[in-house]
Design a protein around this motif. Structure first.
Motif, PDB file in Angstrom:
ATOM      1  N   GLU A 159       0.805  -1.004   0.044  1.00  0.00           N
ATOM      2  CA  GLU A 159       0.070   0.046  -0.257  1.00  0.00           C
ATOM      3  C   GLU A 159       0.849   1.295   0.027  1.00  0.00           C
ATOM      4  OE1 GLU A 159      -3.133   0.229   2.679  1.00  0.00           O
ATOM      5  OE2 GLU A 159      -3.052  -1.816   3.024  1.00  0.00           O
ATOM      6  N   LYS A 160       0.191   2.011  -0.500  1.00  0.00           N
ATOM      7  CA  LYS A 160       0.844   3.486  -0.396  1.00  0.00           C
ATOM      8  C   LYS A 160       0.328   4.129   0.924  1.00  0.00           C
ATOM      9  CE  LYS A 160       1.542   4.392  -5.362  1.00  0.00           C
ATOM     10  NZ  LYS A 160       1.248   5.345  -6.677  1.00  0.00           N
ATOM     11  N   GLY A 161       1.164   5.011   1.462  1.00  0.00           N
ATOM     12  CA  GLY A 161       0.751   5.872   2.793  1.00  0.00           C
ATOM     13  C   GLY A 161       1.222   6.909   3.017  1.00  0.00           C
ATOM     14  N   HIS A 162       0.837   7.763   3.846  1.00  0.00           N
ATOM     15  CA  HIS A 162       1.067   9.052   4.003  1.00  0.00           C
ATOM     16  C   HIS A 162       1.096   9.320   5.641  1.00  0.00           C
ATOM     17  CE1 HIS A 162       2.294  13.365   3.000  1.00  0.00           C
ATOM     18  NE2 HIS A 162       1.345  13.801   4.031  1.00  0.00           N
ATOM     19  N   TYR A 163       1.841  10.088   6.132  1.00  0.00           N
ATOM     20  CA  TYR A 163       1.775  10.459   7.638  1.00  0.00           C
ATOM     21  C   TYR A 163       1.879  12.029   7.646  1.00  0.00           C
ATOM     22  CZ  TYR A 163       6.922  11.342   7.513  1.00  0.00           C
ATOM     23  OH  TYR A 163       8.124  11.774   7.505  1.00  0.00           O
ATOM     24  N   SER A 164       1.400  12.436   8.877  1.00  0.00           N
ATOM     25  CA  SER A 164       1.277  13.832   8.968  1.00  0.00           C
ATOM     26  C   SER A 164       1.754  13.891  10.823  1.00  0.00           C
ATOM     27  CB  SER A 164       0.001  14.711   8.892  1.00  0.00           C
ATOM     28  OG  SER A 164       0.350  16.079   9.167  1.00  0.00           O
ATOM     29  N   MET A 165       2.677  14.566  11.267  1.00  0.00           N
ATOM     30  CA  MET A 165       3.236  14.553  12.648  1.00  0.00           C
ATOM     31  C   MET A 165       3.236  15.924  13.244  1.00  0.00           C
ATOM     32  SD  MET A 165       6.654  12.521  14.108  1.00  0.00           S
ATOM     33  CE  MET A 165       6.123  11.117  13.530  1.00  0.00           C
ATOM     34  N   PHE A 166       2.650  16.142  14.318  1.00  0.00           N
ATOM     35  CA  PHE A 166       2.465  17.261  15.106  1.00  0.00           C
ATOM     36  C   PHE A 166       3.516  17.226  16.383  1.00  0.00           C
ATOM     37  CE2 PHE A 166      -1.265  17.943  12.495  1.00  0.00           C
ATOM     38  CZ  PHE A 166      -1.171  19.213  12.200  1.00  0.00           C
ATOM     39  N   VAL A 167       4.560  18.075  16.167  1.00  0.00           N
ATOM     40  CA  VAL A 167       5.614  17.843  17.110  1.00  0.00           C
ATOM     41  C   VAL A 167       5.767  19.064  17.819  1.00  0.00           C
ATOM     42  CG1 VAL A 167       8.127  17.345  17.436  1.00  0.00           C
ATOM     43  CG2 VAL A 167       6.659  16.186  15.441  1.00  0.00           C
ATOM     44  N   THR A 168       6.156  19.110  19.236  1.00  0.00           N
ATOM     45  CA  THR A 168       6.325  20.377  19.872  1.00  0.00           C
ATOM     46  C   THR A 168       7.751  20.936  19.443  1.00  0.00           C
ATOM     47  OG1 THR A 168       7.665  19.198  21.686  1.00  0.00           O
ATOM     48  CG2 THR A 168       5.109  19.258  22.089  1.00  0.00           C
TER      49      THR A 168
END
Length: 216
Positions: A146-155
């Protein structure tokens, strides 16, 4: 829980975009709690984690005493540099040693991550009520076919707060809470005696072992 997903989406929509020349930071040692929730708001797992950023080791144990009904019960110890992990069953005194095909996990930002934006979580105009977060994103290599994507919120201190993963078949949100910047129990990152000497299991063709695949 479903409200958390809605807030996450709103944060993405209201983010202020910045130039894409920043380099990712690397998370410190951490101890805390982690929840894994699908897009429908169903909690897949909730438990305690211990993360060694220098040694690249992670222990995650789902908390069966937590009142939330979870669909995944885990006790895993991952050695990302060595490319192996252990699935531990202390109750039955059993252990399985497996190969890691993908080392991506929600407690560190990949080196090739792109800085999409910086957002204010909460109200920056009220003291103690706002938090500035960087939004790092990228593709997810090695996640089966599968193709995948992430979005990560970091301090600003490089502590991942929420990470949203999207693949062709599923989407889920991983959040951290009650994080302390220390390894409170180093023994949790040592291979348990029931795992010592275990042979490396053969990985079936087409199978990908990773922290994320434990919830897919």
């Amino acid at each position: 829980m479903y409200t958390a997903v809605t807030l996450f989406v709103l944060m993405c929509l209201t983010a202020t975009t910045y130039a894409d020349h920043h380099h990712p930071c690397h998370s410190p040692n951490m101890t805390g709690f982690m929840s894994v929730m699908n897009i429908k708001g169903e909690v897949k797992a909730y438990g305690a984690f211990t993360y060694d950023s220098m040694g690249k080791k992670l222990r995650f144990r789902s908390n069966e005493s937590h009142p939330v009904n979870t669909s995944v019960g885990l006790d895993i110890l991952m050695f990302f540099d060595e490319g192996v992990f252990y699935e531990i069953d202390s109750k039955n005194k059993s252990c399985e040693k497996k190969a890691l095909q993908c080392t991506m996990h929600p407690l560190d930002i990949p080196d090739d991550a792109q800085l999409d934006s910086t957002v204010n979580y909460g109200s920056p105009s009220i003291e103690g009520e706002g938090m500035k977060l960087n939004d790092w994103s990228g593709s997810m290599p090695g996640m089966k076919a599968e193709k995948g994507h992430y979005s990560m919120f970091v301090t600003m201190g490089c502590i991942p707060i929420t990470t949203f993963y999207v693949t062709e078949s599923t989407s889920f949100l991983i959040s951290t809470m009650e994080v302390e910047l220390e390894i409170k129990d180093p023994d949790l990152l040592v291979v348990p005696s029931i795992c010592v000497g275990q042979p490396l299991e053969e990985t079936p063709e087409g199978t990908v072992h990773s922290f994320l695949n434990e919830f897919m």
